[in-house]
Design a protein around this motif. Sequence first.
Motif, PDB file in Angstrom:
ATOM      1  N   UNK A   7      10.597  -4.274   0.127  1.00 52.59           N
ATOM      2  CA  UNK A   7       8.991  -4.885   0.308  1.00 52.59           C
ATOM      3  C   UNK A   7       8.442  -3.314   1.023  1.00 52.59           C
ATOM      4  N   UNK A   8       9.251  -3.038   2.189  1.00 52.39           N
ATOM      5  CA  UNK A   8       8.869  -1.635   2.835  1.00 52.39           C
ATOM      6  C   UNK A   8       8.290  -0.686   1.726  1.00 52.39           C
ATOM      7  N   UNK A   9       9.310  -0.193   1.138  1.00 52.03           N
ATOM      8  CA  UNK A   9       9.072   0.630  -0.402  1.00 52.03           C
ATOM      9  C   UNK A   9       7.651   0.260  -0.927  1.00 52.03           C
ATOM     10  N   UNK A  10       7.798  -0.826  -1.590  1.00 46.50           N
ATOM     11  CA  UNK A  10       6.457  -1.305  -2.089  1.00 46.50           C
ATOM     12  C   UNK A  10       5.273  -1.243  -1.535  1.00 46.50           C
ATOM     13  N   UNK A  11       5.359  -1.519  -0.073  1.00 46.61           N
ATOM     14  CA  UNK A  11       4.299  -1.711   0.717  1.00 46.61           C
ATOM     15  C   UNK A  11       3.711  -0.111   0.962  1.00 46.61           C
ATOM     16  N   UNK A  12       4.681   0.703   0.864  1.00 48.68           N
ATOM     17  CA  UNK A  12       4.388   2.169   1.265  1.00 48.68           C
ATOM     18  C   UNK A  12       3.573   2.864  -0.216  1.00 48.68           C
ATOM     19  N   UNK A  13       3.976   2.391  -1.196  1.00 45.22           N
ATOM     20  CA  UNK A  13       3.458   2.758  -2.553  1.00 45.22           C
ATOM     21  C   UNK A  13       2.031   2.263  -2.614  1.00 45.22           C
ATOM     22  N   UNK A  14       1.960   0.762  -2.171  1.00 44.26           N
ATOM     23  CA  UNK A  14       0.600   0.367  -2.217  1.00 44.26           C
ATOM     24  C   UNK A  14      -0.318   1.137  -1.370  1.00 44.26           C
ATOM     25  N   UNK A  15       0.156   1.393   0.059  1.00 47.93           N
ATOM     26  CA  UNK A  15      -0.463   2.266   0.831  1.00 47.93           C
ATOM     27  C   UNK A  15      -0.887   3.546   0.493  1.00 47.93           C
ATOM     28  N   UNK A  25     -10.033  -4.568   1.091  1.00 48.69           N
ATOM     29  CA  UNK A  25     -10.121  -6.000   0.354  1.00 48.69           C
ATOM     30  C   UNK A  25      -9.797  -5.957  -0.746  1.00 48.69           C
ATOM     31  N   UNK A  26      -9.450  -5.166  -1.475  1.00 51.59           N
ATOM     32  CA  UNK A  26      -8.830  -5.139  -2.945  1.00 51.59           C
ATOM     33  C   UNK A  26      -7.580  -4.858  -2.781  1.00 51.59           C
ATOM     34  N   UNK A  27      -6.933  -4.632  -1.678  1.00 50.24           N
ATOM     35  CA  UNK A  27      -5.372  -4.326  -1.773  1.00 50.24           C
ATOM     36  C   UNK A  27      -4.714  -5.310  -0.665  1.00 50.24           C
ATOM     37  N   UNK A  28      -4.941  -6.557  -0.814  1.00 50.68           N
ATOM     38  CA  UNK A  28      -4.401  -7.482   0.528  1.00 50.68           C
ATOM     39  C   UNK A  28      -3.128  -7.667   0.006  1.00 50.68           C
ATOM     40  N   UNK A  29      -2.323  -7.509   1.108  1.00 51.33           N
ATOM     41  CA  UNK A  29      -0.835  -7.984   1.096  1.00 51.33           C
ATOM     42  C   UNK A  29      -0.081  -8.730   1.934  1.00 51.33           C
ATOM     43  N   UNK A  30       0.628  -9.729   1.376  1.00 52.71           N
ATOM     44  CA  UNK A  30       1.101 -10.688   2.181  1.00 52.71           C
ATOM     45  C   UNK A  30       1.976 -10.356   3.137  1.00 52.71           C
ATOM     46  N   UNK A  31       2.201 -10.861   4.392  1.00 49.79           N
ATOM     47  CA  UNK A  31       3.557 -10.404   5.198  1.00 49.79           C
ATOM     48  C   UNK A  31       4.639 -10.922   4.639  1.00 49.79           C
ATOM     49  N   UNK A  32       5.938 -10.230   4.952  1.00 46.92           N
ATOM     50  CA  UNK A  32       7.207 -10.797   4.593  1.00 46.92           C
ATOM     51  C   UNK A  32       7.826 -11.938   5.326  1.00 46.92           C
ATOM     52  N   UNK A  33       8.600 -12.553   4.904  1.00 48.07           N
ATOM     53  CA  UNK A  33       9.066 -13.753   5.552  1.00 48.07           C
ATOM     54  C   UNK A  33       9.861 -13.545   6.648  1.00 48.07           C
ATOM     55  N   UNK A  34       9.854 -13.986   7.992  1.00 46.25           N
ATOM     56  CA  UNK A  34      10.589 -13.675   8.957  1.00 46.25           C
ATOM     57  C   UNK A  34      11.945 -14.403   9.079  1.00 46.25           C
ATOM     58  N   UNK A  87      17.555  -8.381   4.871  1.00 47.05           N
ATOM     59  CA  UNK A  87      17.153  -6.916   5.121  1.00 47.05           C
ATOM     60  C   UNK A  87      17.001  -6.077   4.156  1.00 47.05           C
ATOM     61  N   UNK A  88      17.635  -5.807   3.006  1.00 47.24           N
ATOM     62  CA  UNK A  88      17.572  -5.327   1.906  1.00 47.24           C
ATOM     63  C   UNK A  88      16.409  -5.667   0.921  1.00 47.24           C
ATOM     64  N   UNK A  89      16.028  -6.848   1.169  1.00 41.78           N
ATOM     65  CA  UNK A  89      14.792  -7.340   0.461  1.00 41.78           C
ATOM     66  C   UNK A  89      13.646  -6.910   1.317  1.00 41.78           C
ATOM     67  N   UNK A  90      13.925  -6.478   2.746  1.00 42.41           N
ATOM     68  CA  UNK A  90      12.669  -6.183   3.350  1.00 42.41           C
ATOM     69  C   UNK A  90      12.531  -4.730   3.223  1.00 42.41           C
TER      70      UNK A  90
END
Length: 262
Positions: free
Chosen positions: A136-144, A56-65, A130-133
């Motif tokens: 985002x994936x790298x950033x989300x992996x770090x957060x994970x 609950x302290x690491x909520x992440x918004x989903x990327x744009x579709x 795609x490059x932005x995604x």
Amino acid sequence: MKEKINAFLSSGLLEKYLIGETNFGETTLVETNIAKYPEVQNAYNTLQYNLEVVAKSNAVEAPKHVLNNILDELDDAPVISLKKSKKYKSWYKYSIAASIATLIFAGTSYLFYTQNQKLAQENQIVVEEIFDLRDDIESNNKKLDDVMYQFQQLNNPETYKYIMQGNSRAKDLKTVAYINPIEKTSLIDVVSLPQLPEEQCYQIWADLQGKMVSLGILSESDRQLRAIPYTENALALNITIEPKGGNTTASLENTVAAINLQ
């Protein structure tokens, strides 16, 4: 029996089961032990609670579709309907029909060229997204990774949990500190902070043999499990109300929460 339960709890299977990394055999073993032994059930419930605190302290918004953008653009493409030409008996009527067909062909060719140009631009946009995604994936992996580290810290048997509740000056204040004296780590979870005037803030301090050492400012807008400096041999934690931006000296007369660590 107790040794068997302790061996199971130390195997790490509960943690793997909680994050969905067990195979069929491991899943069956974990669920059997949860149902059979109250000690395992309690440990599982504790792990679930700790995971909720971290999540609950690491909520992440989903990327744009990306797909919706392309479909929206394609929906705007004009539709061309071609009507069958009537047969004329006279040769000049065929000439007129041929001229009209030529014009239609030219118009259609131009339309296709325009659509190809538009699709090329859209493809470039897709490539950029795609490059932005990927970023985002790298950033989300770090957060994970950060979440898993915090989860491990919360479940470390050497980590102590301290609940700090506000006094009469801040009745709704509640924070939870997690301190591990072996690994020398400190985490704090800001649960709730009563609103202060704009010119004031909450500041947390460690009592080091009578000397108050600042551990940072607490903010309602920054409600997440986060690390704070570890202070060796700290006797207590205090939260005070200070001027905006924090203070170099603790205003102990403005203390709103305190807890002993010894």
